[in-house]
Design a protein around this motif. Structure first.
Motif, short mmCIF file in Angstrom:
data_model
loop_
_atom_site.label_atom_id
_atom_site.label_comp_id
_atom_site.label_asym_id
_atom_site.label_seq_id
_atom_site.Cartn_x
_atom_site.Cartn_y
_atom_site.Cartn_z
N ARG A 150 0.87 -1.18 0.00
CA ARG A 150 0.00 0.00 0.00
C ARG A 150 0.90 1.22 0.00
O ARG A 150 1.65 1.44 0.95
N PRO A 151 0.87 2.04 -1.07
CA PRO A 151 1.80 3.18 -1.16
C PRO A 151 1.59 4.18 -0.03
O PRO A 151 0.54 4.20 0.62
N GLY A 152 2.60 5.00 0.19
CA GLY A 152 2.48 6.02 1.22
C GLY A 152 3.72 6.87 1.32
O GLY A 152 4.71 6.65 0.61
N PRO A 153 3.71 7.85 2.21
CA PRO A 153 4.85 8.76 2.35
C PRO A 153 5.94 8.18 3.26
O PRO A 153 5.65 7.52 4.26
N VAL A 154 7.17 8.41 2.89
CA VAL A 154 8.33 8.03 3.70
C VAL A 154 9.18 9.28 3.91
O VAL A 154 9.40 10.05 2.95
N LEU A 155 9.63 9.51 5.12
CA LEU A 155 10.40 10.71 5.44
C LEU A 155 11.86 10.36 5.74
O LEU A 155 12.13 9.37 6.43
N ILE A 156 12.78 11.17 5.20
CA ILE A 156 14.21 11.02 5.48
C ILE A 156 14.72 12.34 6.05
O ILE A 156 14.70 13.37 5.38
N ASP A 157 15.18 12.32 7.29
CA ASP A 157 15.68 13.51 7.97
C ASP A 157 17.22 13.45 7.95
O ASP A 157 17.82 12.51 8.48
N ILE A 158 17.86 14.46 7.34
CA ILE A 158 19.31 14.41 7.10
C ILE A 158 20.00 15.59 7.79
O ILE A 158 19.81 16.75 7.40
N PRO A 159 20.81 15.34 8.81
CA PRO A 159 21.54 16.42 9.47
C PRO A 159 22.45 17.18 8.50
O PRO A 159 23.00 16.59 7.55
N SER A 160 22.61 18.47 8.76
CA SER A 160 23.35 19.32 7.82
C SER A 160 24.83 18.94 7.73
O SER A 160 25.43 19.04 6.65
N ASP A 161 25.44 18.51 8.84
CA ASP A 161 26.86 18.18 8.77
C ASP A 161 27.10 16.90 7.96
O ASP A 161 28.15 16.74 7.34
N LEU A 162 26.14 16.04 7.94
CA LEU A 162 26.27 14.80 7.16
C LEU A 162 26.31 15.10 5.66
O LEU A 162 26.91 14.37 4.88
N GLN A 163 25.69 16.21 5.26
CA GLN A 163 25.60 16.56 3.84
C GLN A 163 26.95 16.98 3.25
O GLN A 163 27.13 16.95 2.03
N VAL A 164 27.90 17.36 4.10
CA VAL A 164 29.20 17.80 3.59
C VAL A 164 30.29 16.74 3.80
O VAL A 164 31.41 16.89 3.32
N GLU A 165 29.96 15.65 4.49
CA GLU A 165 30.94 14.58 4.70
C GLU A 165 31.22 13.84 3.40
O GLU A 165 30.34 13.66 2.57
N GLU A 166 32.45 13.39 3.25
CA GLU A 166 32.81 12.61 2.06
C GLU A 166 32.33 11.17 2.23
O GLU A 166 32.35 10.60 3.33
N VAL A 167 31.91 10.58 1.09
CA VAL A 167 31.37 9.23 1.12
C VAL A 167 31.58 8.61 -0.26
O VAL A 167 31.62 9.31 -1.28
N ASN A 168 31.72 7.32 -0.31
CA ASN A 168 31.87 6.60 -1.58
C ASN A 168 30.51 6.18 -2.11
O ASN A 168 29.72 5.55 -1.40
N TYR A 169 30.25 6.50 -3.37
CA TYR A 169 29.03 6.05 -4.04
C TYR A 169 29.21 4.57 -4.40
O TYR A 169 30.17 4.19 -5.07
N GLN A 170 28.26 3.73 -3.96
CA GLN A 170 28.42 2.29 -4.14
C GLN A 170 27.53 1.70 -5.22
O GLN A 170 27.67 0.54 -5.59
N ASN A 171 26.59 2.50 -5.74
CA ASN A 171 25.65 2.02 -6.77
C ASN A 171 24.94 0.74 -6.28
O ASN A 171 24.90 -0.28 -6.96
N ILE A 172 24.38 0.82 -5.10
CA ILE A 172 23.68 -0.33 -4.50
C ILE A 172 22.47 -0.69 -5.35
O ILE A 172 21.68 0.17 -5.75
N GLU A 173 22.32 -1.98 -5.61
CA GLU A 173 21.12 -2.48 -6.29
C GLU A 173 20.14 -2.91 -5.21
O GLU A 173 20.19 -4.04 -4.72
N TYR A 174 19.28 -1.99 -4.82
CA TYR A 174 18.34 -2.35 -3.76
C TYR A 174 17.20 -3.16 -4.34
O TYR A 174 16.57 -2.78 -5.33
N SER A 175 16.92 -4.29 -3.77
CA SER A 175 15.80 -5.11 -4.22
C SER A 175 15.19 -5.79 -3.01
O SER A 175 15.87 -6.13 -2.06
#
Length: 570
Positions: A150-175
């Protein structure tokens, strides 16, 4: 890349091409990255609530997941009404909110709010991201959760300091395996349920199909198989407010909308039925009326993707948990049409008696403009001109009149706030629909009460050159509450009649926003005004002064059954 870049890259992976959002300090890094890339179109509303309703209109018109981006504190709390609306009406959304940096959480920092806590009961799921390495997986999981089951809204709350941290893009295949069984996966119990459903249909003399928004959520193929099913077995079909368009309003078996302001034939067919096939609907109180009077003679087959919906309100004789399309398609494949009496002469004869009541009658000869007349006229003109029309509404009398008199023949062409009843929904939802279907006529039916809730979004329509059509049925009343005060509170009109001297000059307002408009005060002016509205290349406010005393009928009064409707006398 940094967290903000990863967010946008992952949104692209999830098929996002449009975001409705409003910038602020806690998402400024995300907006900086948006400025650098041009793969995702950003739409700037004039209020965060408008952003969510636009995303809802976009999602329900396009069939995609709507996406919202706002800042922390008041930015996030301004989305609450829209998120709750999406939750009750099963609209797939991912709402991304900024949050104060992780070291400040819990300190009452500037523009801090516990967004995850606030939305816990009104979202399908929510996340507070605390590790940037989890971000990619969370985003992809959020889109999966928003769009499956049943579709619906999902919320993602992202702290501002996390937005500037470096991270590796993994191209995850979510299934993840679907939460319901597909046609090929039906087990022995499900096959037995399909056989039982077919046997019940065979033995039924007075069946009714009662379908809701779950059919539309299942996709165009589900709507087509519903039509095929109804037409093949010649079963009378009625729809909920949220289901309008799942079966064509001009289809041969359509009885009209059912429920509190449904047609007499739809409600009486439900009352007289010996079998109700409930498909993608949840038996809301606006449908059932008084529970112990609901469909007293009917066995109920309830098909729904959400197991919680089955037996929650009305006990089902047979409950089938499954996707609407998969389940109906499987039933169709197992049916031998020769086993059915598809003539149903006696049942249709009875329904014709119900139709003879002409429950949608109103005085078409009245010199005072009736709101029903306006809506019916626009429906007829757009149909005659073969104009593909996406209709949105606000909430109140005009909403019910539009559901009754505007014939919706296609799925994903009807946008209305059903379960939450949100005044202010119509205009931004219409804008969202216009982004999804820019070549259609996007018409919002509203009234002066609802319109002023999110009136600022006219500027958004003008800003993006969207020639949306706003039909403002002006009765100088909070009409639906006034109607209840008239019928059930001895005409004590407490705070429901506007002082007309304090209402805006809506035509001057249209000019102030650089939009077009026309004021209609007589029936003779109406058709010319409609033509002008339809041909305008700007947002257009067609303001029509309508009968302030008109009530929405028919009506099932509170505490009454389907067979106790109030119908307007001829």
């Amino acid at each position: 890349m940094n967290g903000a870049e990863l967010l946008l890259k992952t949104l692209e992976d999830c098929g996002v091409d449009t975001i409705f959002g409003y910038p602020g300090g806690r998402v400024i890094k995300i907006y900086d990255e948006l400025f650098k890339q041009n793969k995702i179109k950003h739409i700037l509303p004039r209020h965060e609530q408008g952003a969510v309703h636009m995303a809802q209109g976009y999602a329900r018109t396009s069939g995609k997941v709507g996406c919202v981006l706002v800042t922390s504190g008041p930015g996030s709390t301004n989305t609450i009404t829209g998120i709750n609306d999406a939750y009750i009406d099963s609209t797939p959304l991912v709402c991304i909110t900024g949050q104060v940096s992780r070291n400040l959480i819990g300190t009452d920092a500037f523009q801090e709010a516990d967004t995850a806590g606030i939305t816990r009961s009104i979202a399908k799921h929510n996340y507070l991201v605390t590790d940037v390495n989890d971000l990619e997986h969370i985003i992809k999981e959020a889109f999966h959760l928003a769009s499956t089951g049943r579709p619906g809204p999902v919320l993602i709350d992202i702290p501002s300091d996390l937005q500037v941290e470096e991270v590796n893009y993994q191209n995850i295949e979510y299934s993840s395996r679907k939460s319901y069984k597909t046609n090929k996966e039906l087990d022995a119990i499900s096959k037995a349920q399909i056989k039982e459903a077919i046997d019940l249909l065979k033995s039924s003399k007075k069946p009714v199909i009662y379908a809701g928004g779950g059919v539309i959520n299942s996709g165009p193929k589900a709507c087509q198989v519903l039509q095929d099913f109804s037409n093949t077995l010649n079963i009378p079909t009625t729809l909920t407010l949220m289901g309008l368009g799942a079966y064509p309003a001009r289809g041969k078996n359509f009885l009209g909308m059912l429920g509190m302001h449904g047609t007499y034939e739809a409600n009486m067919a439900m009352h007289e039925a010996d079998l109700i096939l409930a498909i993608g609907s949840r038996f809301s109180d606006r449908i059932t009326g008084k529970l112990d009077k609901f469909a007293p003679n009917a066995k109920i087959i309830h098909i729904d993707i959400d197991p919680v919906s089955i037996n929650r309100v009305i006990p089902a004789y047979l409950g089938i948990v499954g996707d609407v399309y998969e389940t109906l398609q499987h039933i169709m494949e197992e049916i031998n049409i020769n086993d059915f009496d598809t003539n149903r002469k006696d049942w249709w004869s009875k329904i014709e008696e119900f139709k003879a009541k002409d429950s949608l009658y109103y005085d078409k000869k009245s010199k005072i403009i009736k709101p029903e007349y306006v809506i019916e006229k626009i429906s007829d003109i757009t149909y005659e001109k073969n104009i593909d029309t996406v209709v949105s509404t606000d909430v109140g009398q005009h909403q019910m009149w539009t559901a009754q008199y505007f014939k919706i023949d296609k799925p994903n062409h009807w946008l209305s706030s059903g379960g939450f009843g949100t005044m202010g929904f119509g205009l931004p939802a219409c804008i969202g629909g216009a982004f999804a279907k820019p070549n259609s006529a996007n018409i919002c039916f509203t009234s002066e009460g609802s319109f002023q809730m999110n009136i600022q979004e006219i500027a958004t329509a003008v800003n993006y050159g969207l020639p949306i059509k706003i039909v403002l049925l002006n009765n100088s009343r909070l009409g639906m509450v006034r109607q209840w005060q008239e019928l059930m509170f001895e005409e004590r009109y407490s705070e429901t009649e506007f002082d007309t001297s304090t209402l805006p000059d809506f035509q001057a307002l249209a000019k102030a926003y650089h939009a077009d408009g026309a004021l209609i005060c007589t029936k003779e002016e109406l058709e010319e005004g409609i033509e002008k509205m339809l041909s305008s290349d700007k947002p257009f406010i067609l303001e029509v002064m309508v009968d302030p005393a008109e009530n929405v009928l028919p009506m099932i009064p509170p505490g009454k059954g389907h067979n106790e409707m109030i119908i307007r006398e001829k």
